[in-house]
Design an enzyme around this catalytic site. Structure first.
Site: not given
Ligand code: NI
Length: 177
Positions: A46, A51, A96-97, A138-139, A142
């Site tokens: 995701g 991000q 998370c990235l 989660h996304e 963000h």
């Molecule tokens: Ni994330």
């Protein structure tokens, strides 16, 4: 399509609240294509536009890619809104990235209903549970400038941020040498 750079914590740009889009046009689709390519390359399941430094309410996801040999199943969410969340909670280990190599358990509603605009600009709704519900929440966090580590205790969060800063400094030293 082009690969974009993923911003990692702690970075003030990850704290921005993303803006809604007025419409889904070719520019939006190009952004989504870039995001998808960047996510697959990372690799991750995701990614929110913020991000990669674009504070717009756009998310891409693909939960299929984890299993070997499965065809890709990209999902695109523009202006996603939570319309319902179950009282029942579920605990899942998240990563998370933007918080590379660190994982922690987070508690969230087990099931959610979300409205959104799809890749082609059409209004959609989705009932999600399991991994899909976790990833969506989660996304969507963000888009509000919230990371999964913000759901943890202050002590745990600060420990993780320290590890991130240490890892980044080590990486910078490697480049410099
Ligand atoms: Ni994330």
């Amino acid at each position: 399509m082009a690969l974009r750079t993923i911003i990692t914590a702690p970075d003030p740009r990850l704290k921005l609240v993303s803006d809604p889009l007025q419409e889904v046009d070719d520019t939006t689709r190009r952004l989504m294509d870039d995001m998808l390519e960047t996510m697959y390359d990372a690799p991750g399941i995701g990614l929110a536009a913020v991000q990669i430094g674009v504070p717009k309410r756009v998310i891409v996801m693909d939960l299929a890619k984890e299993k070997e040999g499965e065809p890709k199943k990209p999902m695109f969410f523009v202006n996603p809104k939570l319309i319902w969340a179950s009282d029942e909670k579920a605990i899942c280990e998240e990563g998370c990235l933007s918080v590379p190599d660190l994982y922690e358990e987070v508690e969230r509603p087990a099931r959610v209903k979300v409205s959104y605009v799809d890749y082609f600009g059409k209004d959609q709704q989705l009932d999600a549970d399991g991994m899909l519900a976790v990833c969506l929440q989660h996304e969507m966090d963000h888009l509000e400038g919230t990371l999964f580590i913000d759901h943890l205790s202050r002590l745990k969060r600060e420990m993780m941020l320290k590890k991130l800063i240490k890892a980044r400094k080590a990486a910078e030293r490697e480049v410099a040498e």
